[in-house]
Enzyme design. Structure first.
Site, PDB file in Angstrom:
ATOM      1  CD  GLU A 151     -60.491 -27.423 -60.838  1.00 18.74           C
ATOM      2  OE1 GLU A 151     -59.797 -27.250 -59.808  1.00 18.74           O
ATOM      3  OE2 GLU A 151     -60.235 -26.872 -61.927  1.00 18.74           O
TER       4      GLU A 151
HETATM    5  C1  BG6 Z   1     -57.537 -25.354 -59.288  1.00 22.80           C
HETATM    6  C2  BG6 Z   1     -57.064 -25.498 -60.695  1.00 22.80           C
HETATM    7  O1  BG6 Z   1     -57.074 -24.131 -58.847  1.00 22.80           O
HETATM    8  O2  BG6 Z   1     -57.089 -26.213 -58.309  1.00 22.80           O
HETATM    9  C3  BG6 Z   1     -56.364 -26.805 -61.007  1.00 22.80           C
HETATM   10  O3  BG6 Z   1     -58.085 -25.260 -61.620  1.00 22.80           O
HETATM   11  C4  BG6 Z   1     -55.553 -27.238 -59.807  1.00 22.80           C
HETATM   12  O4  BG6 Z   1     -55.611 -26.641 -62.168  1.00 22.80           O
HETATM   13  C5  BG6 Z   1     -56.486 -27.455 -58.641  1.00 22.80           C
HETATM   14  O5  BG6 Z   1     -54.766 -28.361 -60.036  1.00 22.80           O
HETATM   15  C6  BG6 Z   1     -55.822 -28.006 -57.390  1.00 22.80           C
HETATM   16  O6  BG6 Z   1     -54.709 -27.259 -57.073  1.00 22.80           O
HETATM   17  P1  BG6 Z   1     -53.301 -27.936 -56.851  1.00 22.80           P
HETATM   18  O7  BG6 Z   1     -52.382 -26.834 -56.654  1.00 22.80           O
HETATM   19  O8  BG6 Z   1     -53.462 -28.786 -55.644  1.00 22.80           O
HETATM   20  O9  BG6 Z   1     -53.011 -28.735 -58.066  1.00 22.80           O
END
Ligand code: BG6
Length: 475
Positions: free
Chosen positions: A374
């Protein structure tokens, strides 16, 4: 110019509850994340101030329809394939497979959905990367057992993991046990669906639940390796190095402790034992972690194959009460504002170099392959009349981060892939909003759930396509 390794897994990442919708379709049970509304109320639920195990009449729950990936995944995967994706990270919704979590038999319709999904990916040579639990717990497991407070969850999770390893053994090689496992300490509702009663020892409950997840994770690694001998099973850390605000040794020591709060989980999952600093923390706080007889052996013998992590921003800490007043609330991980860095519209610090530092830190510590599962920028997009979006800010963010990932590779860090977060616009985990967009693909849907759900390409779509086609050379 960095040479990204041959076979580098470029792609994107999503989570079931943030894309699928169809929240009760084909036998799926209700999960904790299906009970998260939007806006201020979402925060109240996530922080345990308001609790309900049923949807409240008249309330809007964004996960119930999300972006309707459940019915539209073929169209979305075709678009990912057009960008040249080598990998797509998805999660399996626990309650699609075991609607109550403790059912004697799995739900065939749920199993079939993921069969079809993985087949569709394979059709385009897109490698599925699967998270077993991404912030969701079947509601029945909360009602009947108290969620991860209860040791019984370990066995339910093990059964779930074994079921999906067996079913998808020929289709999925890359797995991760718990998404952002360290989130449990910061947002216990999200990480383990823990809500506390007045006067309870929260720290004790959190670390006991953490132990349960760590054992469940080790059991899943064990089962995964037995069922799929060539599987790669990883952990997943919400990463981001902590800087001391000053060179005052007190600040430096505090930054070390803050990092260790997160490393604790990965130290157990990757090194296979509770680190000394954790034992000290338990002693100092009078915490007693109940372990069963062969827990320590399980943890020792079934460590992860790679370190999956998310990186959005670095964190900064201080021991000075004056500095501590300036806490940025955008980050789930409280951080004081870093005077050298800017922040996103949601107050998330933007720090590409911190990405290189974090990757190096993780590799120095674990010496196992890293998988960036991510990274990305949540931003407000302005849709042009022709359905495009000029998202140069997103391209800028990603370009700088990928360049720093390249630097980490030059530093000798073994990184096997990069799946940016939300390659298509999805529901935000922290706010439930749709307007916090990460995608290369725009989805016509707003915060209230209005819109046609039509997909269209943003400027970043062609940009990312070229990044992948050149294996990271053309940024
Ligand atoms: C991470 C998670 O914390 O960040 C995701 O694994 C999440 O599920 C992502 O969507 C981004 O955070 P947000 O709050 O901008 O969607």
């Amino acid at each position: 110019m960095t040479q990204f390794p041959k076979g580098f897994l470029w792609g994107g990442a999503v989570a079931a509850n943030q894309v699928e919708g169809a929240y009760l379709e084909d036998g799926k049970g209700l999960t904790s994340v299906d009970l998260l509304p939007t806006g201020e109320k979402r925060w109240q639920v996530m922080t345990g101030k308001v609790d309900s195990l049923k949807p409240v009449e008249g309330e809007f729950y964004p996960s119930h329809e999300a972006i309707d990936f459940y019915h539209r995944y073929k169209e979305d995967i075709a678009l990912f394939a057009e960008m040249g994706f080598k990998a797509l990270r998805v999660s399996i919704s626990w309650a699609r497979i075991f609607p109550n979590g403790d059912d004697a038999e799995p739900n065939e319709a749920g199993l079939q959905f993921y069969d079809d999904l993985f087949d569709e990916m394979r059709k385009y040579d897109i490698e599925p990367v699967v998270t077993i639990a991404h912030f969701d717990v079947p509601v029945h497991l909360i009602e009947a057992y108290g969620s991860w407070r209860n040791r019984k969850l370990v066995n339910f999770f093990e059964t779930y993991a074994k079921t999906i390893f067996t079913r998808y053994q020929d289709k999925v090689k890359y797995w991760m046990t718990f998404n952002e496992i360290n989130m449990l300490l910061h947002l216990p509702f999200v990480g383990a669906r823990l809500v506390f009663d007045e006067g309870e020892n929260e720290l004790q409950i959190k670390y006991q639940a953490a132990h349960h997840q760590l054992v469940a994770s080790a059991l899943a690694v064990k089962a995964g390796h037995e069922i799929i001998p060539d599987a790669k099973i990883g952990c997943m850390l919400a990463a981001g190095t902590t800087y001391p605000y000053t060179s005052n040794p007190d600040d430096v020591a505090k930054a070390m402790e803050r990092d260790r709060e997160s490393f604790f989980f990965i130290d157990v999952q990757s090194r296979g034992h509770y680190p000394g600093y954790a034992k000290r923390f338990f002693r100092d706080n009078d915490l007693k972690i109940h372990m069963e007889e062969n827990d320590e052996e399980l943890l020792k013998n079934h460590t992860v194959d790679y370190i999956g992590f998310s990186y959005y921003s670095s964190r900064t800490t201080s021991t000075d009460p004056e500095i501590l007043k300036d806490i940025t609330d955008g980050n789930v991980f409280a951080s004081v504002a870093n005077p050298y860095l800017k922040a996103s519209e949601w107050g998330w610090t933007i720090d590409p170099k911190g990405f290189r530092i974090t990757a190096n830190q993780l590799y120095d510590r674990y010496e196992k392959p890293l998988f960036v599962v991510e990274n990305g920028l949540g931003a407000i997009d302005k849709l042009n009349a022709d359905g495009t979006v000029d998202d140069d800010y997103r391209i800028e963010y990603l370009k700088e981060h990928i360049a720093e990932m390249g630097e980490a590779i030059e530093d000798g860090v073994d990184i096997i892939g990069y799946t940016s977060w939300g390659p298509i616009d999805i529901v935000s985990a922290s706010t439930g909003e749709m307007k916090k967009r990460y995608g290369y693909i725009y989805v016509d849907r707003d915060n209230e759930g209005k819109g046609t759900l039509k997909r269209s390409k943003k400027k970043s779509f062609d940009w990312y396509k070229q990044v992948i086609a050149s294996n990271g050379e053309k940024l």
